[in-house]
Design an enzyme around this catalytic site. Structure first.
Site: not given
Length: 411
Positions: A83, A144, A178-179, A201, A383
């Protein structure tokens, strides 16, 4: 030798699939579109020749590269999430490939004058003459953690194609959500069956992390009383003023913008209210467990103090723990960090061992019984529109995975 174009093609095929997660959703995965990449990953794992490939009803993917040696050695795992963050759009990602980066400003979007500049993002300077993958300035990139997924699949493909490299059983895991802090929630550690694992990661080349924040979330609800303002003397209680007192009573310099390294903080990330009710949402972070507990106590004591001043409960606080520092679970098995460090050094990579100012799936997995340090995946500026990843860093990450597999079989 890992083909640069091969890894670019694989990475681009993943980041151009929108997998943004949604914290407001109650499903797993939190968005239906995460299935698009999950299903593709299953096919890719089949194509490279892995075995025991499974995807469950929540889109958790597992696969196996069988051992090619006779003796018993530990089963290790590599884990990444597919994700992307809801902080910035991941729809219609249009990657740009910058060959032989000249060390100068990169124009991401000429029409909107969006520039990726080494004057502001100083890490760019270390990647001069390398190949960078950037955004077009309108979306995040998704390195990411699609860089991590690319690296794991490429490393497994390389090991399949080079049986002369001896290794034990290797397990692969890919997770949704995960985010939004749920990546490990439905991960079946027993089914995974590894002695330990590594999340791919991290950020810049060389990062190796086995410490992270202890984390909690706090919701502070302040109750006021609304009456006509013309007749409010001695009657109105403005919840927003009480909220202001609460905010100002916490240590002003213990916020994200004033802390670094192992320093913890209180972070007010959402505030909404009116005279009758105001709600504050905080995250509480600290690497040290005692300091972490003290921070929670400070907030509770402050609420009690304000309630005492008003002779009734005007402030209600609810604090929930989110994850804990994996250091206490990894330190008893420090050889798993030592192996990763040795792998990097053997590849002329300088290990950067430092605490994570955040959390990963690995922190939760470590407390679920799967010790899980974190290794670099190569990306920067996650992000947001300025996210980028050097292809050479991804290739090095592939080599680190292969070397860890090789070293573990020799221990």
């Amino acid at each position: 030798m890992i083909s640069k174009q091969h890894i670019i093609n694989r990475f681009v095929s993943y980041v151009t699939i929108d997998t943004e997660s949604d914290p407001e959703s109650n499903t797993t995965p939190s968005t239906e579109k995460q299935w698009d990449l999950a299903n593709k990953l299953v096919e890719d794992l089949k194509d490279i020749g892995l075995e025991d490939i499974s995807i469950d009803e929540h889109a958790y993917i597992m696969a196996t590269l069988p051992s090619n040696i006779d003796q018993e050695v530990p089963t290790i795992g590599f884990i990444s999430h597919f994700d992307t963050s809801p902080d910035f759009t991941g729809a219609n990602v249009n990657p740009q490939i910058i060959e032989n980066y000249d060390g100068k400003d990169i124009t991401l979007n000429a029409s909107e004058n969006i520039i990726l500049s080494p004057d502001y993002f100083e890490d760019l300077k270390q990647y001069k003459d390398q190949t960078l993958i950037t955004t077009d300035g309108t979306t995040l990139l998704g390195a990411d953690d699609k860089a991590g997924i690319t690296e794991i699949i490429t490393a497994m493909e390389y090991l399949v194609q080079h049986p002369e490299i001896k290794h034990g059983k290797i397990r692969i895991g890919f997770t949704p959500d995960e985010e939004i802090g749920r990546g490990a929630h439905k991960f079946d550690v027993s089914k995974f069956g590894a002695d330990w694992a590594y999340t791919m990661d991290g950020s810049q080349i060389g990062e190796l992390e086995y410490e992270n924040f202890n984390a909690a979330g706090a919701v502070v609800t302040i109750k006021g009383k609304i009456v006509h303002p013309g007749y409010a003397k001695g009657k109105m209680i403005n919840s927003m003023y009480i909220a202001q007192d609460f905010i100002n009573s916490l240590p002003r310099m213990e916020t994200p913008e004033h802390t670094s390294g192992r320093e913890g903080f209180f972070h007010l990330h959402t505030m909404k209210g009116n005279v009758e009710e105001t709600q504050l949402q905080y995250i509480i972070r600290d690497h040290d467990k005692e300091h972490f507990e003290a921070r929670k106590k400070v907030m509770k004591n402050l609420a009690n103090e304000i309630n005492t001043q008003h002779a009734k409960e005007v402030v209600h606080i609810e604090i929930k723990d989110q994850y804990f520092n994996m250091r206490e679970k990894v330190e008893p098995v420090m050889h798993i960090v030592d192996i990763a460090e040795e792998a990097m050094k053997s590849l002329d990579i300088t290990p950067i061992i430092k605490p994570i100012r955040g959390g990963t799936d690995g922190s939760q997995l470590s407390f679920m019984g799967l010790p899980c340090p974190n290794i670099f995946a190569g990306g920067h500026n996650f992000h947001g529109r300025y996210e980028y990843v050097p292809v050479e860093s991804m290739i090095k990450a592939v080599e680190v995975i292969v070397k860890i597999a090789e070293l573990t079989a020799k221990k």
